[in-house]
Design an enzyme around this catalytic site. Structure first.
Site, PDB file in Angstrom:
ATOM      1  N   GLY A  44       0.848  -1.198   0.000  1.00  0.00           N
ATOM      2  CA  GLY A  44       0.000   0.000   0.000  1.00  0.00           C
ATOM      3  C   GLY A  44       0.874   1.235   0.000  1.00  0.00           C
ATOM      4  N   GLY A  45       0.817   2.017   1.054  1.00  0.00           N
ATOM      5  CA  GLY A  45       1.621   3.238   1.124  1.00  0.00           C
ATOM      6  C   GLY A  45       1.234   4.219   0.040  1.00  0.00           C
ATOM      7  CB  THR A  46       2.718   7.464  -0.969  1.00  0.00           C
ATOM      8  OG1 THR A  46       2.783   7.915   0.392  1.00  0.00           O
ATOM      9  CG2 THR A  46       2.310   8.628  -1.848  1.00  0.00           C
ATOM     10  CE  LYS A  58       8.444  22.074  -2.977  1.00  0.00           C
ATOM     11  NZ  LYS A  58       8.967  20.720  -3.172  1.00  0.00           N
ATOM     12  CG  LEU A  61      10.616   4.163  -1.447  1.00  0.00           C
ATOM     13  CD1 LEU A  61      10.575   3.943   0.059  1.00  0.00           C
ATOM     14  CD2 LEU A  61      11.636   5.222  -1.806  1.00  0.00           C
ATOM     15  CD  GLU A 119      15.182  20.859  -7.122  1.00  0.00           C
ATOM     16  OE1 GLU A 119      13.969  21.098  -7.156  1.00  0.00           O
ATOM     17  OE2 GLU A 119      16.053  21.756  -7.061  1.00  0.00           O
ATOM     18  CB  ILE A 153       4.917  12.104  -4.946  1.00  0.00           C
ATOM     19  CG1 ILE A 153       4.832  11.448  -3.556  1.00  0.00           C
ATOM     20  CG2 ILE A 153       3.532  12.263  -5.544  1.00  0.00           C
ATOM     21  CD1 ILE A 153       4.023  12.213  -2.539  1.00  0.00           C
TER      22      ILE A 153
END
Length: 500
Positions: free
Chosen positions: A13-15, A79, A334, A343, A347
């Protein structure tokens, strides 16, 4: 199509995992493709990808997500770019804004016109012509209008700072409403067929799970792409020696600024990411120049506000899988590779990989040329970002520690060396189709590192000096006029999308 994919299984799962499920559930709606996510409750999200670039807004739109809901649920702040402190030399700082800087003049790139104006005696800085930089400097913000009224409104771009754990939770709930199947389990074994394609997964609950295609979101270990398919890893540590990060979250002591701060230290650099409800902090460092204890001491001595969790040390190897898509498996996040977050591209690379995958979407024939074309494109993306990150190190003038002295003579890829050689001659940068970092982004770093070309474009001498000065002065005034009408970043958040 007779041989269409019928199922996609996302492992982890995760992002990354839930971004894949979200975008694919949007794009494949009505196709009949069943999407499932195998997620273990025992494996925590690493959660370092909390600062993004403007492509996050494209992901939100393409995934048919309500932006306000997303911001409120993830405690996000806006941002406008990244402030770099102490990179050139201690005490020096510069800014990398998102969006355009200046307005092209008579078909000439604005950077060339600015170089000419400097040669004519102007003292205006490059970033005086960047709406995003001026907004950040004044801590002002408004969402860029969908239909800008003028060039200033059209020239800036925004990204988000967000809580990675809350992002995964938000996307998981959204996906389950869309019919994505969540299977809470851990993979015990991966079965391969005679073609070395993944045939099935054996889960710790005894289930045997088959699927036409698999997406590996199992983090650094790469359970499918590496441990099972053994695609190999391209190690870029020779170019980028930072190989560890120590992280901690802290309470905010001031309203969140609309930018990330990256501060150079003796053996690497430290990030500060201000969200609505807290700040994320981390020190990325090279273990050959700094121990974990030294890194932790450096980080804790610099952060402000009450600590909200225990520090974590995250080891990594900069580089990428030799094949990010192999047979019927795509590596994502990852599991596909890691470029240090200088930078904020982690994502972005998840989203860009998914965009390439959708363009090269396979059927069950798994055409090898299609897969190869995908891998070539994503390899170029990784290489471009790698070179852009190296730029920050190889142009520094710091010599106050072993790490920065190493950077003075560090190896530089031929692709970057050639780009810098052409730039230093006459300030021109080749822009290739699909490139993520614009020429303006390169100019921001190069100018911040006080690298200027020897000449400007010779045809600029045809410009009348007074006319050019007047045009550039008008541009600056237009930016100031627009920015001064904007609310503060914090006021904008509280008025439009406060965290829930």
């Amino acid at each position: 199509m007779q041989n269409a994919l019928r199922s996609i299984c996302i492992v982890g799962g995760g992002t990354a995992g839930w971004m894949a499920a979200t975008l694919l559930s949007s794009v494949l709606r009505g196709s009949g493709v069943q999407i499932s996510v195998v997620e273990s409750a025992d494996i925590p999200t690493i959660g370092v990808g909390e600062s993004t670039v403007p492509s996050i807004m494209d992901f939100i739109q393409a995934s048919q997500i309500n932006l306000k809901d997303f911001i409120q649920a993830t405690s996000a702040s806006f941002k406008l770019g990244i402030r770099f402190d102490d990179w050139l030399l201690p005490g020096e700082r510069f800014f990398h804004p998102f969006g355009r800087t200046g307005k092209d003049i008579n078909g000439f790139e604005f950077y060339q016109a600015w170089l000419k104006s400097r040669a004519d005696g102007s003292d205006a800085a490059w970033l005086d012509y960047s709406p995003g930089a001026v907004m950040a400097q004044q801590q002002r913000f408004m969402l860029r209008p969908k239909q800008p009224q003028n060039w200033v409104q059209a020239s800036y771009a925004q990204a988000l700072h967000l809580d990675a754990v809350l992002v995964a939770r938000f996307l998981r709930e959204l996906c389950q409403k869309r019919g994505v199947q969540r299977i809470e389990a851990t993979v015990d074994k991966v079965e391969l067929d005679q073609r070395v394609f993944i045939h099935a997964l054996i889960l710790d609950n005894g289930t045997r799970l088959k699927s036409d295609f698999f997406i590996d979101c199992t983090g650094f270990k790469g359970l499918l792409i590496e441990q099972s398919l053994q695609t190999g890893y391209q190690d870029w540590s020779d170019y980028l020696p930072c190989n560890r990060a120590v992280t901690i979250q802290t309470e905010n002591v001031a309203p969140p600024a609309p930018y990330t701060v990256a501060t150079a230290h003796d053996a690497g650099w430290r990030w500060t990411i201000p969200l609505q409800h807290r700040s994320g902090n981390g020190y990325v460092f090279a273990s050959q120049f700094c121990s974990d204890d030294q890194a932790l001491d450096t980080l804790l001595s610099q952060v402000s506000g009450k600590r909200l969790n225990e520090p974590r040390v995250i080891p990594f190897v900069t580089g990428k899988r030799k094949k990010i898509w192999h047979n019927n498996c795509l590596a994502l996040g990852l599991a596909s590779g890691f470029l240090e977050p200088l930078e904020s591209t982690a994502i972005h690379l998840v989203y860009k990989t998914l965009v390439h995958f959708i363009k090269h979407f396979p059927d069950r024939d798994f055409d090898a040329d299609n897969t190869q074309s995908f891998n070539q494109k994503i390899d170029q993306d990784y290489q471009e970002i790698r070179d852009f990150i190296i730029l920050h190190y190889c142009t520094s003038k710091r010599q106050d520690s072993d790490f920065w002295r190493w950077c003075q003579t560090m190896p530089v890829p031929d692709t970057l060396r050639e780009k810098l050689r052409v730039f230093q001659q006459r300030g021109q940068l080749e822009h290739t189709p699909g490139q993520f970092f614009s020429s303006d982004s390169w100019y921001a770093i190069l100018e911040g590192m006080q690298l200027r070309p020897q000449k400007y474009h010779p045809l600029l001498d045809a410009f009348n000096t007074q006319d050019l000065a007047r045009i550039l002065n008008d541009n600056r005034q237009q930016i100031l006029s627009q920015v001064q009408k904007m609310p503060s970043h914090d006021d904008y958040l509280q008025a439009h999308c406060p965290a829930r």
